[in-house]
Write a protein that holds these residues in place. Structure first.
Motif, PDB file in Angstrom:
ATOM      1  N   THR A 118     -12.563  10.880  -3.862  1.00  0.00           N
ATOM      2  CA  THR A 118     -11.835  10.492  -3.048  1.00  0.00           C
ATOM      3  C   THR A 118     -13.523  10.183  -2.716  1.00  0.00           C
ATOM      4  O   THR A 118     -13.580   8.731  -1.395  1.00  0.00           O
ATOM      5  N   THR A 153      -8.005   2.861   9.257  1.00  0.00           N
ATOM      6  CA  THR A 153      -7.305   3.545   6.977  1.00  0.00           C
ATOM      7  C   THR A 153      -8.186   2.939   6.146  1.00  0.00           C
ATOM      8  O   THR A 153      -7.608   1.707   5.953  1.00  0.00           O
ATOM      9  N   GLU A 156       0.739  -1.449  -0.065  1.00  0.00           N
ATOM     10  CA  GLU A 156       0.475   0.448   0.166  1.00  0.00           C
ATOM     11  C   GLU A 156       0.816   1.177  -0.411  1.00  0.00           C
ATOM     12  O   GLU A 156       0.726   2.389  -0.812  1.00  0.00           O
ATOM     13  N   PHE A 186      -6.063  10.690   2.082  1.00  0.00           N
ATOM     14  CA  PHE A 186      -6.024   9.380   2.354  1.00  0.00           C
ATOM     15  C   PHE A 186      -7.722   9.579   3.877  1.00  0.00           C
ATOM     16  O   PHE A 186      -7.981  10.503   3.387  1.00  0.00           O
ATOM     17  N   ARG A 240      -8.421   4.342   3.518  1.00  0.00           N
ATOM     18  CA  ARG A 240      -7.954   4.075   1.782  1.00  0.00           C
ATOM     19  C   ARG A 240      -6.797   5.229   2.506  1.00  0.00           C
ATOM     20  O   ARG A 240      -6.871   6.327   2.564  1.00  0.00           O
ATOM     21  N   TRP A 241      -5.972   4.785   0.861  1.00  0.00           N
ATOM     22  CA  TRP A 241      -4.555   5.627   1.387  1.00  0.00           C
ATOM     23  C   TRP A 241      -4.079   5.346  -0.165  1.00  0.00           C
ATOM     24  O   TRP A 241      -3.526   4.608  -0.545  1.00  0.00           O
ATOM     25  N   GLU A 242      -3.661   6.460  -0.146  1.00  0.00           N
ATOM     26  CA  GLU A 242      -3.128   7.230  -1.798  1.00  0.00           C
ATOM     27  C   GLU A 242      -1.637   7.636  -1.218  1.00  0.00           C
ATOM     28  O   GLU A 242      -1.796   8.483  -0.522  1.00  0.00           O
TER      29      GLU A 242
END
Length: 299
Positions: free
Chosen positions: A232, A157, A34, A182, A159-161
């Motif tokens: 998002t 968390t 990730e 995030f 989502r994490w990009e």
């Protein structure tokens, strides 16, 4: 495990071609897939293991071809404020790891990560381009901080990009490229509360207003349109800016307020020093909001 310098970057000839992906190995690999690149100290925090235990797990994954160890100089990873003397020429930097394609495929097949990670590009760092790593690791420190919040406050968390994956389309071929973004959720007063953060790491190395003026223009376009929701899934977000020290934080907050020209836009920018971030929680009033005189808490 041997501690010789050459063995850090060479797989053991006696290692098994495959290793059982125990829950802790899956966990470490998931964070690595990730985040794309992580240091040993970051993996210690994320995995909630001792340094020795984390190093042993990562060695097994390395020997099995699931991770690569990045060779960089100690100077490339020197912390902010470190003395620029001959001590940076000697000794070893902490191990840095990136996942291999084999690791990504394995986690997708096991259902640990979804298939979109098969298309991710993973950095090919080496001693020649290692100077970018300090910035990259500061970005990942935000993810480490989020996971610390998750452990302490029973959150997660969502989502994490980071890197290319964090790019947001603004329309008319314009892009906004935060260092990461995030979506983080915790339960507060028996209801879920979601924090959406766009991450900017500022190391104070650039002079003048040009870079931040351009960023403010693009953030204005993001917040004044529906593009944030499209990218998002959420209508509201804050820009979390990581600064090297308090003087730089204060100067940058003033600059953002000046360039924004609108207190609503300026109020989207929340600034903190990297050192303070490591020690803070979601409810601590330690964030400096551009255009405001008092520090605030995120939640």
């Amino acid at each position: 495990m041997s501690t010789s310098r050459t063995s850090r970057y060479r797989r053991s000839s006696s290692a098994k071609p495959l290793v059982a992906l125990t829950p802790i190995k899956r966990k470490l690999l998931r964070f690595l897939v990730e985040c794309r690149v992580l240091s040993l100290p970051q993996l210690v925090s994320l995995g909630q293991l001792s340094p020795k235990g984390t190093r042993r797990q990562m060695r097994l994954l390395f020997d099995s071809g699931l991770v690569e160890v990045v060779a960089v100089s100690r100077a490339a990873l020197a912390p902010e404020g470190a003395s620029a003397d001959e001590t940076l020429l000697y000794g070893s930097a902490p191990n840095l790891y990136v996942p291999t394609a084999l690791a990504v495929r394995a986690l997708v097949e096991l259902g640990v990560v979804d298939s979109r990670y098969l298309g991710h590009s993973y950095p090919a760092y080496n001693p020649k381009n290692g100077l970018f790593l300090r910035h990259e690791l500061l970005v990942r420190d935000v993810r480490v901080w989020l996971e610390g919040m998750a452990y302490r406050e029973v959150g997660r968390t969502l989502r994490w990009e980071d890197g290319i994956g964090a790019t947001l389309e603004l329309g008319e071929k314009q892009l906004l490229k935060p260092d990461a973004w995030f979506v983080f959720e915790i339960t507060q007063d028996e209801r879920p509360v979601v924090l959406v953060g766009l991450v900017e790491v500022d190391r104070g190395t650039e002079r003048g207003k040009t870079r931040w003026a351009e960023k403010l223009t693009r953030y204005h376009a993001l917040f004044s349109s529906g593009k944030l929701l499209e990218s998002t899934g959420y209508k509201n977000a804050r820009v979390l800016v990581l600064c090297p020290d308090e003087p730089r934080r204060d100067r940058l907050a003033a600059l953002i307020a000046e360039l924004a020209g609108d207190e609503r836009l300026a109020g989207k920018f929340w600034l903190i020093t990297a050192q303070t971030l490591e020690q803070t929680g979601l409810h601590d009033s330690v964030w400096l909001v551009a255009g405001q005189s008092q520090s605030c808490a995120l939640l």
